[in-house]
Design a protein around this motif. Structure first.
Motif, mmCIF file in Angstrom:
data_model
loop_
_atom_site.group_PDB
_atom_site.id
_atom_site.type_symbol
_atom_site.label_atom_id
_atom_site.label_comp_id
_atom_site.label_asym_id
_atom_site.label_seq_id
_atom_site.Cartn_x
_atom_site.Cartn_y
_atom_site.Cartn_z
ATOM 1 N N GLY A 86 88.199 9.818 31.215
ATOM 2 C CA GLY A 86 87.322 10.424 32.198
ATOM 3 C C GLY A 86 87.078 11.902 32.025
ATOM 4 N N THR A 87 87.684 12.521 31.015
ATOM 5 C CA THR A 87 87.496 13.955 30.749
ATOM 6 C C THR A 87 86.537 14.130 29.581
ATOM 7 O OG1 THR A 87 89.703 14.525 31.559
ATOM 8 C CG2 THR A 87 88.636 16.110 30.097
ATOM 9 N N ARG A 88 85.495 14.916 29.777
ATOM 10 C CA ARG A 88 84.508 15.142 28.733
ATOM 11 C C ARG A 88 85.133 15.914 27.563
ATOM 12 N NH1 ARG A 88 79.360 14.782 29.686
ATOM 13 N NH2 ARG A 88 80.225 12.878 30.619
ATOM 14 N N MET A 89 85.072 15.321 26.383
ATOM 15 C CA MET A 89 85.576 15.950 25.175
ATOM 16 C C MET A 89 84.451 16.411 24.252
ATOM 17 S SD MET A 89 88.791 16.047 25.497
ATOM 18 C CE MET A 89 90.261 15.286 26.171
ATOM 19 N N GLN A 90 83.448 15.571 24.084
ATOM 20 C CA GLN A 90 82.347 15.910 23.194
ATOM 21 C C GLN A 90 81.026 15.914 23.959
ATOM 22 O OE1 GLN A 90 83.500 12.987 19.804
ATOM 23 N NE2 GLN A 90 82.519 14.722 18.779
ATOM 24 N N THR A 91 80.276 16.959 23.765
ATOM 25 C CA THR A 91 78.900 17.062 24.228
ATOM 26 C C THR A 91 78.100 17.648 23.076
ATOM 27 O OG1 THR A 91 79.537 17.440 26.529
ATOM 28 C CG2 THR A 91 77.315 18.094 25.888
ATOM 29 N N GLY A 92 77.102 16.952 22.631
ATOM 30 C CA GLY A 92 76.358 17.450 21.483
ATOM 31 C C GLY A 92 74.964 16.881 21.424
ATOM 32 N N SER A 93 74.275 17.204 20.361
ATOM 33 C CA SER A 93 72.920 16.721 20.132
ATOM 34 C C SER A 93 72.701 16.558 18.644
ATOM 35 C CB SER A 93 71.892 17.713 20.696
ATOM 36 O OG SER A 93 70.585 17.376 20.265
ATOM 37 N N THR A 94 71.952 15.521 18.297
ATOM 38 C CA THR A 94 71.619 15.332 16.885
ATOM 39 C C THR A 94 70.747 16.467 16.355
ATOM 40 O OG1 THR A 94 69.740 13.929 17.503
ATOM 41 C CG2 THR A 94 71.823 12.826 17.021
ATOM 42 N N ALA A 95 70.260 17.337 17.244
ATOM 43 C CA ALA A 95 69.456 18.490 16.812
ATOM 44 C C ALA A 95 70.273 19.471 15.979
ATOM 45 C CB ALA A 95 68.872 19.206 18.027
ATOM 46 N N THR A 96 71.620 19.438 16.101
ATOM 47 C CA THR A 96 72.442 20.382 15.334
ATOM 48 C C THR A 96 72.963 19.783 14.028
ATOM 49 O OG1 THR A 96 74.549 19.868 16.432
ATOM 50 C CG2 THR A 96 73.130 21.510 17.479
ATOM 51 N N MET A 97 72.429 18.630 13.636
ATOM 52 C CA MET A 97 72.793 18.089 12.321
ATOM 53 C C MET A 97 72.418 19.081 11.220
ATOM 54 S SD MET A 97 71.740 14.090 12.057
ATOM 55 C CE MET A 97 72.581 12.799 12.960
ATOM 56 N N ILE A 98 73.285 19.213 10.243
ATOM 57 C CA ILE A 98 72.988 20.034 9.067
ATOM 58 C C ILE A 98 71.982 19.307 8.183
ATOM 59 C CG2 ILE A 98 73.974 21.077 6.990
ATOM 60 C CD1 ILE A 98 76.639 21.257 8.654
ATOM 61 N N PHE A 99 72.240 18.038 7.922
ATOM 62 C CA PHE A 99 71.330 17.192 7.150
ATOM 63 C C PHE A 99 70.756 16.140 8.097
ATOM 64 C CE2 PHE A 99 74.710 18.623 4.266
ATOM 65 C CZ PHE A 99 73.950 19.364 3.371
ATOM 66 N N THR A 100 69.439 16.065 8.185
ATOM 67 C CA THR A 100 68.787 15.122 9.081
ATOM 68 C C THR A 100 68.952 13.692 8.573
ATOM 69 O OG1 THR A 100 66.671 15.201 7.922
ATOM 70 C CG2 THR A 100 67.058 16.880 9.637
ATOM 71 N N VAL A 101 68.605 12.741 9.435
ATOM 72 C CA VAL A 101 68.638 11.338 9.030
ATOM 73 C C VAL A 101 67.784 11.119 7.789
ATOM 74 C CG1 VAL A 101 67.993 8.992 9.710
ATOM 75 C CG2 VAL A 101 69.134 10.496 11.368
ATOM 76 N N ALA A 102 66.582 11.687 7.780
ATOM 77 C CA ALA A 102 65.696 11.516 6.622
ATOM 78 C C ALA A 102 66.305 12.118 5.363
ATOM 79 C CB ALA A 102 64.340 12.147 6.915
ATOM 80 N N GLN A 103 66.910 13.292 5.472
ATOM 81 C CA GLN A 103 67.538 13.921 4.306
ATOM 82 C C GLN A 103 68.717 13.108 3.803
ATOM 83 O OE1 GLN A 103 68.224 17.722 6.188
ATOM 84 N NE2 GLN A 103 66.500 18.688 5.122
ATOM 85 N N ILE A 104 69.489 12.547 4.718
ATOM 86 C CA ILE A 104 70.643 11.735 4.322
ATOM 87 C C ILE A 104 70.190 10.490 3.570
ATOM 88 C CG2 ILE A 104 72.483 10.261 5.227
ATOM 89 C CD1 ILE A 104 72.750 12.351 7.527
ATOM 90 N N ILE A 105 69.181 9.793 4.096
ATOM 91 C CA ILE A 105 68.693 8.583 3.423
ATOM 92 C C ILE A 105 68.144 8.921 2.044
ATOM 93 C CG2 ILE A 105 66.925 6.777 3.511
ATOM 94 C CD1 ILE A 105 67.302 6.790 6.571
ATOM 95 N N ALA A 106 67.368 9.994 1.945
ATOM 96 C CA ALA A 106 66.817 10.392 0.650
ATOM 97 C C ALA A 106 67.934 10.694 -0.335
ATOM 98 C CB ALA A 106 65.902 11.603 0.825
ATOM 99 N N HIS A 107 68.953 11.427 0.127
ATOM 100 C CA HIS A 107 70.072 11.795 -0.747
ATOM 101 C C HIS A 107 70.846 10.557 -1.206
ATOM 102 C CE1 HIS A 107 73.331 14.310 -2.312
ATOM 103 N NE2 HIS A 107 74.186 13.536 -1.667
ATOM 104 N N LEU A 108 71.234 9.700 -0.266
ATOM 105 C CA LEU A 108 72.040 8.535 -0.621
ATOM 106 C C LEU A 108 71.273 7.561 -1.494
ATOM 107 C CD1 LEU A 108 73.925 7.739 2.723
ATOM 108 C CD2 LEU A 108 74.726 9.062 0.749
ATOM 109 N N SER A 109 69.979 7.376 -1.217
ATOM 110 C CA SER A 109 69.195 6.416 -2.001
ATOM 111 C C SER A 109 68.967 6.897 -3.427
ATOM 112 C CB SER A 109 67.860 6.128 -1.315
ATOM 113 O OG SER A 109 66.980 7.244 -1.401
ATOM 114 N N GLY A 110 69.188 8.166 -3.661
ATOM 115 C CA GLY A 110 69.139 8.674 -5.025
ATOM 116 C C GLY A 110 70.423 8.447 -5.787
ATOM 117 N N LEU A 111 71.491 8.070 -5.073
ATOM 118 C CA LEU A 111 72.791 7.825 -5.687
ATOM 119 C C LEU A 111 73.090 6.339 -5.840
ATOM 120 C CD1 LEU A 111 74.841 10.380 -3.551
ATOM 121 C CD2 LEU A 111 73.828 10.777 -5.809
#
Length: 282
Positions: A205-230
């Motif tokens: 019941g105690t809040r530990m994490q509060t965040g947003s995907t807006a602070t990702m270093i690598f976006t979802v699109a960048q991650i998929i592009a990177h991994l699909s190249g490997l």
């Protein structure tokens, strides 16, 4: 659509959550929620069904992981700028990749079982990305077209195993039950911007994490592009894309870790909520 799997372990059936919060059975239309039915054409057929005519599932059944039969579960480490700052670590130049064993994957509300000898079991709310069609050498511009949908993941981690047993992070990431996934797969048409989702995690019941995907270093699109190249990404593969600040390892003045009988509540805006009880292995 919100696609899900319900029923006892090993006997899950396919379903969807309708707009009134009722689980509807999809067994007459698909065998299971797997990569084989996550392509655009297959999803369009499900969208065309008259949801109200599908059988309603009675009671409150157990939910399984929202996708079955995937070939790999990939995780991106240190992918939030505020989490990197919390950890005192430099922002990586490229996505940090590790794998979570498929045997770690459980339903969203199943117990999390600390392995024998564990004293440093930690929590991590993460956005899960489910691949919908084969992806190889995909451009960043086209990457989101290869997504079937999104889900909530809890990248449970045993920090001593991860950092002190030598070798690879996988040792602390792949313990049984360390991959709660779901409650459902929300198809990409219902998530117009995966980089603007709020994320939260509570312990007892105690809040530990509060965040947003807006602070990702690598976006979802960048991650998929990177991994699909490997490597080739296959339909049904899951990518867990990193966690915001507030993990137990980063608590000040001393780290805080999970104990038996603790409860985790984990949710992401628009993607549903998980609840797990923690227990010790026998």
């Amino acid at each position: 659509m919100k696609l899900l799997r319900y029923g006892e372990v090993g006997s899950e059936k396919p379903g969807l959550m309708d707009g009134d919060g009722v689980i509807r059975d999809l067994s007459a239309h698909v065998d299971d929620i797997t990569g084989a039915m996550l392509g655009d054409a297959s999803l369009d057929k499900l969208r065309a069904l008259d949801t109200a005519s599908l059988p309603a599932v009675e009671g409150n059944p157990r939910l399984g992981a929202c996708v079955a039969g995937f070939s790999k579960f990939m995780c991106i480490g240190l992918n939030y700028s505020d989490h990197a700052a919390e950890s005192g670590l430099a922002v990586p130049d490229h996505p940090i990749l590790f794998m979570k064993a498929n045997s770690a994957i459980v339903g969203p509300n199943d117990d999390v079982v600390m392995p024998r000898g564990s004293t440093h079991t930690d929590w991590e709310v993460e956005l899960g990305v489910v691949i919908g069609k084969e992806a190889k050498y995909v451009s960043e511009a086209d990457a989101l077209d290869y997504v079937a949908g999104y889900c909530v993941c809890n990248d449970v981690s045993e920090r001593h195993f991860q950092t002190q047993l030598s070798g690879n992070w996988t040792k602390g990431k792949s313990c049984d039950t360390f991959g709660p996934t779901g409650p459902w797969l929300v198809t990409r048409d219902e998530v117009p911007d995966p980089q603007s989702l709020g994320m939260w995690l509570d312990v007892n019941g105690t809040r530990m994490q509060t965040g947003s995907t807006a602070t990702m270093i690598f976006t979802v699109a960048q991650i998929i592009a990177h991994l699909s190249g490997l490597m080739t990404l296959h339909p049904g593969d899951v990518i867990s894309t990193g966690t915001p600040p507030g993990v137990g390892m980063g608590m000040k003045p001393e780290p805080v870790y999970l104990n038996s009988d603790d409860k985790m509540d984990v949710w992401i805006e628009g993607l549903g909520q998980q609840t797990q009880m923690v227990r010790e292995d026998a």
